[in-house]
Design an enzyme around this catalytic site. Structure first.
Site, mmCIF file in Angstrom:
data_model
loop_
_atom_site.group_PDB
_atom_site.id
_atom_site.type_symbol
_atom_site.label_atom_id
_atom_site.label_comp_id
_atom_site.label_asym_id
_atom_site.label_seq_id
_atom_site.Cartn_x
_atom_site.Cartn_y
_atom_site.Cartn_z
ATOM 1 N N ASP A 1 0.808 -1.217 0.000
ATOM 2 C CA ASP A 1 0.000 0.000 0.000
ATOM 3 C C ASP A 1 0.844 1.272 0.000
ATOM 4 O O ASP A 1 0.299 2.379 0.158
ATOM 5 C CB ASP A 1 -0.994 -0.013 1.162
ATOM 6 C CG ASP A 1 -2.111 -1.020 0.924
ATOM 7 O OD1 ASP A 1 -2.462 -1.240 -0.254
ATOM 8 O OD2 ASP A 1 -2.632 -1.585 1.901
ATOM 9 N N ASP B 1 -7.056 -5.405 -3.691
ATOM 10 C CA ASP B 1 -6.826 -3.991 -3.383
ATOM 11 C C ASP B 1 -5.618 -3.432 -4.149
ATOM 12 O O ASP B 1 -5.555 -2.251 -4.477
ATOM 13 C CB ASP B 1 -6.575 -3.786 -1.880
ATOM 14 C CG ASP B 1 -7.434 -4.660 -0.990
ATOM 15 O OD1 ASP B 1 -7.798 -5.775 -1.409
ATOM 16 O OD2 ASP B 1 -7.729 -4.235 0.138
HETATM 17 N N1 GLY Z 1 -6.873 -2.060 1.443
HETATM 18 C C1 GLY Z 1 -7.552 -2.506 2.588
HETATM 19 C C2 GLY Z 1 -9.008 -2.285 2.571
HETATM 20 O O1 GLY Z 1 -9.634 -1.991 1.590
HETATM 21 O O2 GLY Z 1 -9.555 -2.434 3.653
#
Ligand code: GLY
Length: 372
Positions: free
Chosen positions: A99, A155
């Site tokens: 992320d 994600d």
């Molecule tokens: N990327 C983590 C979520 O969407 O909770």
């Protein structure tokens, strides 16, 4: 009275944002963390990872959207204050994860895109190198740390934006090639025949064989976590814009059609589309992310995409009418965000839901400067 024209609605909503966000900034200043959620009218940090918490780029990103729409320098200053704080995460980089795309593409990356500031270009290119370093040559980007060498999650489609941007910045095709290899793997292993997506696929990190598809933040293995679908819609639409590859746009459409077939007449997505209907668990983040993704798709499709834009408008307006808290004593906007189905964080504020709501308003105003 509610405006029927989406652009007029967006203008009216921007006026309300201009009244609300300065109070949210006031509450953030002086804190030694970046806003994630709200308790008793005060900002709270993410539940783990400290400065490395995955949503920490969304606060400065929200500031850049407001700066772009208003030209008010207070938003630029607050974004830069947050970006200086984020440098502490680089110093703690073994705790970072995939992320870094969320964390730096829309903070320092947006800063550079708007202002040309070289220090922030360096930060975002550095983050892209960290993300590229997580690539497994079997064709996927590793999501998390510790014993999860073979874990990839849907994600990550949004994190690919940082890699496409880095190729444009540096002229080095490796970043974009890694992004495309990962997206190709997602089409093969995550996207189901009915257009819905897995949340997690576990690969053997040595051979690349897909060995498991466990449940994640949705109800159970095999169900349809709405935020995962939203990440897929927007992520594939972004991959299409950066590469021109039609299979990415086709995939975005397939997932979008599956999402819209399940959302229901209130336009407010459940946390999981196939979970039991009692309790009712909504996720405003999924709605705001999907709305932006649908508008990205609509831009790519031209006239044939207008139904997606219209769905996006319905979703943003439903959020605003039913779930935005405009009161001055609450710093956040959305009230029904959900972390995951089986944890306690239901129907709370979350900074990234607010970010995508504001991005949606900016898109409806026709602004083009800040694109993932
Ligand atoms: N990327 C983590 C979520 O969407 O909770």
């Amino acid at each position: 009275m509610a405006a029927s024209n989406p652009a007029v609605w967006a203008e009216q909503t921007l006026l309300r944002l201009k009244q609300k966000i300065p109070g949210a900034i006031e509450k953030a200043q002086g804190l030694d963390f970046l806003p994630y959620t709200v308790e008793n009218g005060q900002w709270k940090p993410g539940p783990m990872d400290g400065i490395c918490w995955w949503t920490n780029g969304f606060w400065p990103a929200l500031m850049w959207q407001m700066y772009d729409m208003t030209g008010e320098v207070a938003y630029l200053r607050e974004a830069r204050r947050a970006q200086d704080m984020l440098d502490r995460a680089f110093a703690d980089f073994s705790r970072l994860h995939h992320d870094v795309g969320f964390m730096w593409r829309i903070s320092s990356g947006f800063d550079y895109d708007l202002t040309g500031d070289q220090k922030n270009r360096e930060r975002a290119v550095f983050a892209a190198n960290l993300l590229a370093g997580r690539y497994n040559p079997n064709g996927f980007i590793r999501a998390w740390n510790d014993d999860k060498a073979g874990w990839a999650i849907i994600d990550c489609m949004m994190n690919l934006s940082l890699l496409y941007w880095a190729t444009k910045q540096t002229g080095d095709p490796r970043f974009s090639l890694i992004a495309q290899r990962h997206a190709d793997t997602v089409i093969r292993h995550f996207i189901r025949p009915d257009g819905t997506s897995e949340h997690i696929v576990v690969f053997d990190p040595v051979t690349g064989e897909a060995v498991d598809k466990p449940g994640g933040q949705g109800y159970a293995a095999g169900t349809v976590w709405s935020r995962g679908q939203a990440w897929a819609i927007y992520g594939f639409a972004i991959s299409y814009r950066h590469t021109g590859r039609q299979e990415y746009l086709r995939t975005a459409r397939r997932v979008a059609d599956a999402f819209l077939a399940r959302i229901g007449g209130d336009w407010l997505p459940d946390c999981d589309f196939v979970a039991p209907k009692d309790p009712v668990l909504k996720d405003d983040c999924a709605g705001a992310i999907a709305a932006c993704g649908l508008m990205e798709m609509a831009d790519a499709l031209g006239e044939t995409g207008e139904a997606y834009r219209s769905a996006a408008v319905s979703m943003l307006r439903a959020l605003e009418e039913k779930h935005v808290d405009w009161s001055a004593d609450q710093p956040a906007l959305l009230t029904h965000c959900t972390g995951s189905y089986h944890t306690a964080d239901h129907h709370i504020a979350m900074v990234y839901g607010d970010y995508f709501f504001v991005e949606g308003v900016s898109r409806l105003l026709g602004r083009q400067n800040l694109r993932w």
